[in-house]
Design an enzyme around this catalytic site. Structure first.
Site, PDB file in Angstrom:
ATOM      1  N   ARG A  15     -10.684 -17.847   3.904  1.00  0.00           N
ATOM      2  CA  ARG A  15     -11.666 -16.797   4.186  1.00  0.00           C
ATOM      3  C   ARG A  15     -13.003 -17.145   3.523  1.00  0.00           C
ATOM      4  O   ARG A  15     -13.080 -18.033   2.686  1.00  0.00           O
ATOM      5  CB  ARG A  15     -11.178 -15.444   3.633  1.00  0.00           C
ATOM      6  CG  ARG A  15     -10.048 -14.835   4.405  1.00  0.00           C
ATOM      7  CD  ARG A  15      -9.485 -13.604   3.705  1.00  0.00           C
ATOM      8  NE  ARG A  15      -8.734 -13.958   2.508  1.00  0.00           N
ATOM      9  CZ  ARG A  15      -8.162 -13.088   1.685  1.00  0.00           C
ATOM     10  NH1 ARG A  15      -8.278 -11.796   1.921  1.00  0.00           N
ATOM     11  NH2 ARG A  15      -7.495 -13.475   0.621  1.00  0.00           N
ATOM     12  N   LYS A  75     -11.614 -14.232  -3.202  1.00  0.00           N
ATOM     13  CA  LYS A  75     -10.577 -14.192  -4.236  1.00  0.00           C
ATOM     14  C   LYS A  75     -11.185 -14.192  -5.628  1.00  0.00           C
ATOM     15  O   LYS A  75     -12.353 -14.515  -5.831  1.00  0.00           O
ATOM     16  CB  LYS A  75      -9.633 -15.390  -4.098  1.00  0.00           C
ATOM     17  CG  LYS A  75      -8.687 -15.290  -2.914  1.00  0.00           C
ATOM     18  CD  LYS A  75      -7.957 -13.959  -2.806  1.00  0.00           C
ATOM     19  CE  LYS A  75      -6.862 -13.774  -3.833  1.00  0.00           C
ATOM     20  NZ  LYS A  75      -6.175 -12.455  -3.669  1.00  0.00           N
ATOM     21  N   TYR A  94     -12.714  -9.640  -5.001  1.00  0.00           N
ATOM     22  CA  TYR A  94     -11.436  -9.141  -5.528  1.00  0.00           C
ATOM     23  C   TYR A  94     -11.230  -9.751  -6.902  1.00  0.00           C
ATOM     24  O   TYR A  94     -11.411 -10.967  -7.087  1.00  0.00           O
ATOM     25  CB  TYR A  94     -10.267  -9.549  -4.619  1.00  0.00           C
ATOM     26  CG  TYR A  94     -10.250  -8.831  -3.293  1.00  0.00           C
ATOM     27  CD1 TYR A  94     -10.030  -7.456  -3.236  1.00  0.00           C
ATOM     28  CD2 TYR A  94     -10.468  -9.508  -2.102  1.00  0.00           C
ATOM     29  CE1 TYR A  94     -10.025  -6.780  -2.021  1.00  0.00           C
ATOM     30  CE2 TYR A  94     -10.455  -8.838  -0.882  1.00  0.00           C
ATOM     31  CZ  TYR A  94     -10.241  -7.476  -0.853  1.00  0.00           C
ATOM     32  OH  TYR A  94     -10.238  -6.810   0.346  1.00  0.00           O
ATOM     33  N   HIS A  96      -8.517  -8.128  -9.447  1.00  0.00           N
ATOM     34  CA  HIS A  96      -7.124  -7.882  -9.866  1.00  0.00           C
ATOM     35  C   HIS A  96      -6.939  -8.234 -11.344  1.00  0.00           C
ATOM     36  O   HIS A  96      -6.090  -9.058 -11.710  1.00  0.00           O
ATOM     37  CB  HIS A  96      -6.142  -8.687  -9.002  1.00  0.00           C
ATOM     38  CG  HIS A  96      -6.249  -8.357  -7.547  1.00  0.00           C
ATOM     39  ND1 HIS A  96      -5.847  -7.141  -7.021  1.00  0.00           N
ATOM     40  CD2 HIS A  96      -6.747  -9.051  -6.486  1.00  0.00           C
ATOM     41  CE1 HIS A  96      -6.078  -7.125  -5.715  1.00  0.00           C
ATOM     42  NE2 HIS A  96      -6.639  -8.251  -5.369  1.00  0.00           N
ATOM     43  N   GLU A 118     -11.313  -4.159  -5.145  1.00  0.00           N
ATOM     44  CA  GLU A 118     -10.088  -3.356  -5.012  1.00  0.00           C
ATOM     45  C   GLU A 118     -10.123  -2.059  -5.816  1.00  0.00           C
ATOM     46  O   GLU A 118      -9.210  -1.248  -5.671  1.00  0.00           O
ATOM     47  CB  GLU A 118      -8.851  -4.184  -5.397  1.00  0.00           C
ATOM     48  CG  GLU A 118      -8.638  -4.450  -6.882  1.00  0.00           C
ATOM     49  CD  GLU A 118      -9.462  -5.605  -7.419  1.00  0.00           C
ATOM     50  OE1 GLU A 118     -10.278  -6.177  -6.672  1.00  0.00           O
ATOM     51  OE2 GLU A 118      -9.300  -5.928  -8.608  1.00  0.00           O
ATOM     52  N   ASP A 270      -0.319  -9.401  -6.116  1.00  0.00           N
ATOM     53  CA  ASP A 270      -1.664  -9.575  -6.683  1.00  0.00           C
ATOM     54  C   ASP A 270      -1.921  -8.598  -7.825  1.00  0.00           C
ATOM     55  O   ASP A 270      -2.853  -8.776  -8.595  1.00  0.00           O
ATOM     56  CB  ASP A 270      -2.751  -9.461  -5.593  1.00  0.00           C
ATOM     57  CG  ASP A 270      -2.665  -8.168  -4.803  1.00  0.00           C
ATOM     58  OD1 ASP A 270      -1.695  -7.403  -4.991  1.00  0.00           O
ATOM     59  OD2 ASP A 270      -3.579  -7.916  -3.998  1.00  0.00           O
TER      60      ASP A 270
HETATM   61  N1  NAD Z   1      -0.580 -10.168  -1.414  1.00  0.00           N
HETATM   62  C1  NAD Z   1      -1.679  -9.937  -0.710  1.00  0.00           C
HETATM   63  O1  NAD Z   1      -2.230 -10.842  -0.091  1.00  0.00           O
HETATM   64  C2  NAD Z   1      -2.245  -8.552  -0.635  1.00  0.00           C
HETATM   65  C3  NAD Z   1      -3.209  -8.213   0.327  1.00  0.00           C
HETATM   66  C4  NAD Z   1      -3.655  -6.879   0.394  1.00  0.00           C
HETATM   67  C5  NAD Z   1      -3.156  -5.939  -0.497  1.00  0.00           C
HETATM   68  N2  NAD Z   1      -2.247  -6.325  -1.448  1.00  0.00           N
HETATM   69  C6  NAD Z   1      -1.665  -5.392  -2.417  1.00  0.00           C
HETATM   70  O2  NAD Z   1      -0.739  -4.524  -1.785  1.00  0.00           O
HETATM   71  C7  NAD Z   1      -0.547  -3.393  -2.637  1.00  0.00           C
HETATM   72  C8  NAD Z   1      -0.588  -2.121  -1.808  1.00  0.00           C
HETATM   73  O3  NAD Z   1      -1.900  -1.907  -1.327  1.00  0.00           O
HETATM   74  P1  NAD Z   1      -2.278  -0.643  -0.411  1.00  0.00           P
HETATM   75  O4  NAD Z   1      -3.659  -0.849   0.064  1.00  0.00           O
HETATM   76  O5  NAD Z   1      -1.207  -0.378   0.566  1.00  0.00           O
HETATM   77  O6  NAD Z   1      -2.290   0.526  -1.493  1.00  0.00           O
HETATM   78  P2  NAD Z   1      -2.240   2.095  -1.199  1.00  0.00           P
HETATM   79  O7  NAD Z   1      -2.863   2.760  -2.375  1.00  0.00           O
HETATM   80  O8  NAD Z   1      -2.774   2.397   0.178  1.00  0.00           O
HETATM   81  O9  NAD Z   1      -0.674   2.415  -1.140  1.00  0.00           O
HETATM   82  C9  NAD Z   1       0.165   2.300  -2.253  1.00  0.00           C
HETATM   83  C10 NAD Z   1       1.288   3.301  -2.095  1.00  0.00           C
HETATM   84  O10 NAD Z   1       2.240   3.067  -3.153  1.00  0.00           O
HETATM   85  C11 NAD Z   1       2.768   4.331  -3.507  1.00  0.00           C
HETATM   86  N3  NAD Z   1       3.433   4.212  -4.804  1.00  0.00           N
HETATM   87  C12 NAD Z   1       2.885   4.090  -6.038  1.00  0.00           C
HETATM   88  N4  NAD Z   1       3.854   3.971  -6.960  1.00  0.00           N
HETATM   89  C13 NAD Z   1       5.034   4.007  -6.283  1.00  0.00           C
HETATM   90  C14 NAD Z   1       6.396   3.915  -6.672  1.00  0.00           C
HETATM   91  N5  NAD Z   1       6.762   3.760  -7.961  1.00  0.00           N
HETATM   92  N6  NAD Z   1       7.347   3.983  -5.711  1.00  0.00           N
HETATM   93  C15 NAD Z   1       7.008   4.131  -4.415  1.00  0.00           C
HETATM   94  N7  NAD Z   1       5.740   4.225  -3.975  1.00  0.00           N
HETATM   95  C16 NAD Z   1       4.770   4.157  -4.910  1.00  0.00           C
HETATM   96  C17 NAD Z   1       1.546   5.251  -3.486  1.00  0.00           C
HETATM   97  O11 NAD Z   1       1.943   6.626  -3.414  1.00  0.00           O
HETATM   98  C18 NAD Z   1       0.828   4.767  -2.226  1.00  0.00           C
HETATM   99  O12 NAD Z   1       1.200   5.500  -1.073  1.00  0.00           O
HETATM  100  C19 NAD Z   1      -1.671  -3.508  -3.690  1.00  0.00           C
HETATM  101  O13 NAD Z   1      -1.143  -4.060  -4.885  1.00  0.00           O
HETATM  102  C20 NAD Z   1      -2.646  -4.462  -3.086  1.00  0.00           C
HETATM  103  O14 NAD Z   1      -3.445  -5.131  -4.059  1.00  0.00           O
HETATM  104  C21 NAD Z   1      -1.797  -7.608  -1.518  1.00  0.00           C
END
Ligand code: NAD
Length: 376
Positions: A15, A75, A94, A96, A118, A270
Site C-alpha cells: 500500500r 504501517k 497506523y 499500534h 487507529e 496488530d
Molecule cells: N491484521 C490486520 O491487518 C488488521 C487490519 C485491520 C484491523 N485490524 C484489527 O482488528 C481489530 C478489530 O478492529 P475493528 O475495526 O473491527 O474494531 P471495532 O471497534 O469495530 O470492533 C471491535 C469489537 O470487539 C468487541 N469486543 C471488545 N472486547 C471484547 C471481548 N472481550 N469479547 C468479545 N468482543 C469484544 C467490541 O465490543 C467491538 O464490537 C483491531 O485490533 C484492529 O486493529 C487488523
C-alpha cells in the site's frame, strides 16, 4: 506544508499512504507533496500519475524525510524510519503503540509529533481511519481461513460452505465490530454456519438486524466461547478495546478443546493478538501450528490487496491529512476533538492514556504537551 510520502518498507506491504487524488487535493490547498520514486507502484499508481497531479518525485526515503514537514505513511515506522524522524516532523500513520513499548520509546526519543490513524475518533466514538482497513481485513480473514482449512495447507480439509448432503463448516467470529461483521458476511456468502460473539449487547442487537437471522449472535462469555470451541472449524478473532492491547479470548489450554486442523485467524494481532498463542506472521509465511491448531496472524492483511486498500485508505484519511496540513496538529486538534484523540506522542511525551498505561510511559495532557512544544 510539505507533505512527504515514502515507500512502505514493511514485509509484503504494497500500500501507499496517498493516491494521486489525494495529491490533487493537497496541491489545491496550497501544499507541496513529495513522493518517493516508485512509492505507488505496488498499488498500480505510477510516478507520472502523481506528477500529473502536482507532486514532486524524490529519489529515496532520506530525501523525503529531509524535505517534509509531515510524513504520511500506512504501517508503523520501521527502525530505519524512526531514525529519520526529528522534532520538527509530524508523522501520520497506523502506529499500534500499546503492544509495542520499543516503538513507543523510539517515537518518544525522536521528539516528533505522532498521530495514529487507529485512535482518531468520529463524533460517535467510532474509528473512521481504522474502519476501511477493518472492512478489508474482515473480508480477507474469511477468505484466508477458508483457504487454510484446505488439507494441503495444514487445515482439517473441510469446505466452508459444504455441499448438498454434507454439512457446512462452523465459523466463530469473536468481536462483532467492523472486522467481525465483514468476516461474517463473507462467511455467510460462502454458505458457512456462522456464530458472532461480542460483549456489547447493543452491538449484538445491530448485528442481529443486519444478518436478518442468517447468523447467530452470542454473548462472548468465557464459558460460552469454550462450549462452542469443540464444534468450530474456523475462529476469527476481531476484538478491540480502543487503543489498548487486545484481551485474550482463547487461552492456550483451550486449544485442546478444538478439532485437529481447525484454523484460528487473529486479525487483532496488530494490537498484540487476542489468542494467547498468537504471534505476528507475514503474507509470505502466514501460518504456524500450535497443539494441532493452525494459526494465521498476518499483521498487515490489507497489504495483500493494495489496489483496493490504498484507495479505501486515502478516501478516509484525506480529510484529516488536509486538516492537519492546513491548521497544524495543534490547530486541527483544537477544532476536532476526535482528531485530538489520534495524537499519541508529542515532543517526547505520550499524550494518549491507553498507550501510556500499556507501555509504562508517563501520560501528559495533549494540549499541555503541545503548549510546551510550541514554547520550546
Ligand atoms: N491484521 C490486520 O491487518 C488488521 C487490519 C485491520 C484491523 N485490524 C484489527 O482488528 C481489530 C478489530 O478492529 P475493528 O475495526 O473491527 O474494531 P471495532 O471497534 O469495530 O470492533 C471491535 C469489537 O470487539 C468487541 N469486543 C471488545 N472486547 C471484547 C471481548 N472481550 N469479547 C468479545 N468482543 C469484544 C467490541 O465490543 C467491538 O464490537 C483491531 O485490533 C484492529 O486493529 C487488523
Amino acid at each position: 506544508m510539505k507533505v512527504g510520502v515514502p515507500t512502505e518498507i514493511k514485509t509484503d506491504e504494497y500500500r501507499v499512504a496517498l493516491t494521486q487524488a489525494g495529491v490533487r487535493e493537497l496541491v489545491e490547498h496550497g501544499h507541496e507533496v513529495l513522493v518517493q520514486a516508485g512509492a505507488g507502484l505496488g498499488s498500480a499508481i505510477t510516478d507520472d500519475d502523481y506528477q500529473e497531479q502536482g507532486a514532486s518525485i524524490l529519489p529515496d526515503a532520506p530525501a523525503v524525510f529531509a524535505e517534509a514537514d509531515m510524513v504520511v505513511k500506512v504501517k508503523e515506522p520501521q527502525a530505519s524510519e524512526v531514525a529519520m524522524l526529528e522534532p520538527r516532523h509530524t508523522l501520520f500513520t497506523y502506529l499500534h503503540l500499546a503492544p509495542d513499548p520499543e516503538l513507543t520509546r523510539g517515537l518518544v526519543e525522536s521528539g516528533a509529533t505522532c498521530v495514529a490513524y487507529e485512535t482518531v475518533e468520529d463524533d460517535r466514538g467510532r474509528l473512521p481511519l481504522l474502519a476501511p482497513m477493518s472492512e478489508v481485513a474482515g473480508k480477507i480473514a474469511t477468505q484466508a481461513g477458508a483457504f487454510m482449512l484446505e488439507k494441503p495447507l495444514g487445515g482439517r480439509g473441510i469446505l466452508l460452505g459444504g455441499v448438498p448432503g454434507v454439512a457446512a463448516a462452523n465459523v466463530m467470529v469473536i468481536g462483532g465490530g467492523v472486522v467481525g461483521m465483514n468476516a461474517a458476511f463473507i462467511a455467510l456468502g460462502m454458505e458457512a454456519t456462522v456464530y458472532v460473539y461480542d460483549r456489547n449487547i447493543d452491538r449484538l442487537r445491530e448485528l442481529d438486524i443486519a444478518f436478518g437471522g442468517r447468523a447467530d449472535t452470542c454473548y462472548a462469555s468465557t464459558l460460552d466461547i469454550e462450549q462452542r470451541l469443540p464444534d468450530v472449524d474456523l475462529v476469527i478473532g476481531a476484538v478491540l478495546v480502543h487503543g489498548a492491547k487486545a484481551p485474550y479470548v482463547i487461552r492456550r489450554e483451550q486449544l485442546k478443546l478444538m478439532k485437529p486442523g481447525a484454523v484460528l485467524v487473529d486479525v487483532a494481532i496488530d494490537q498484540g493478538g487476542c489468542f494467547e498463542t498468537s504471534r505476528p506472521t507475514t503474507h509470505t509465511d502466514p501460518t504456524y501450528e500450535v497443539d494441532g491448531v493452525i494459526h494465521y496472524c498476518v499483521a498487515n492483511m490489507p497489504g495483500a490487496v493494495p489496489v483496493t486498500s490504498t484507495r479505501a485508505l486515502t478516501n478516509a484519511t484525506l480529510p484529516y491529512i488536509l486538516h492537519v496540513a492546513d491548521e497544524g496538529v495543534a490547530g486541527a486538534s483544537r477544532q476536532n476533538p476526535g482528531l485530538a484523540k489520534g495524537v499519541n506522542v508529542v515532543a517526547g511525551k505520550v499524550t494518549y492514556r491507553p498507550v501510556a498505561d500499556a507501555t509504562g510511559h508517563p501520560y501528559q495532557d495533549l494540549f499541555d504537551a503541545l503548549g510546551e512544544a510550541a514554547a520550546a
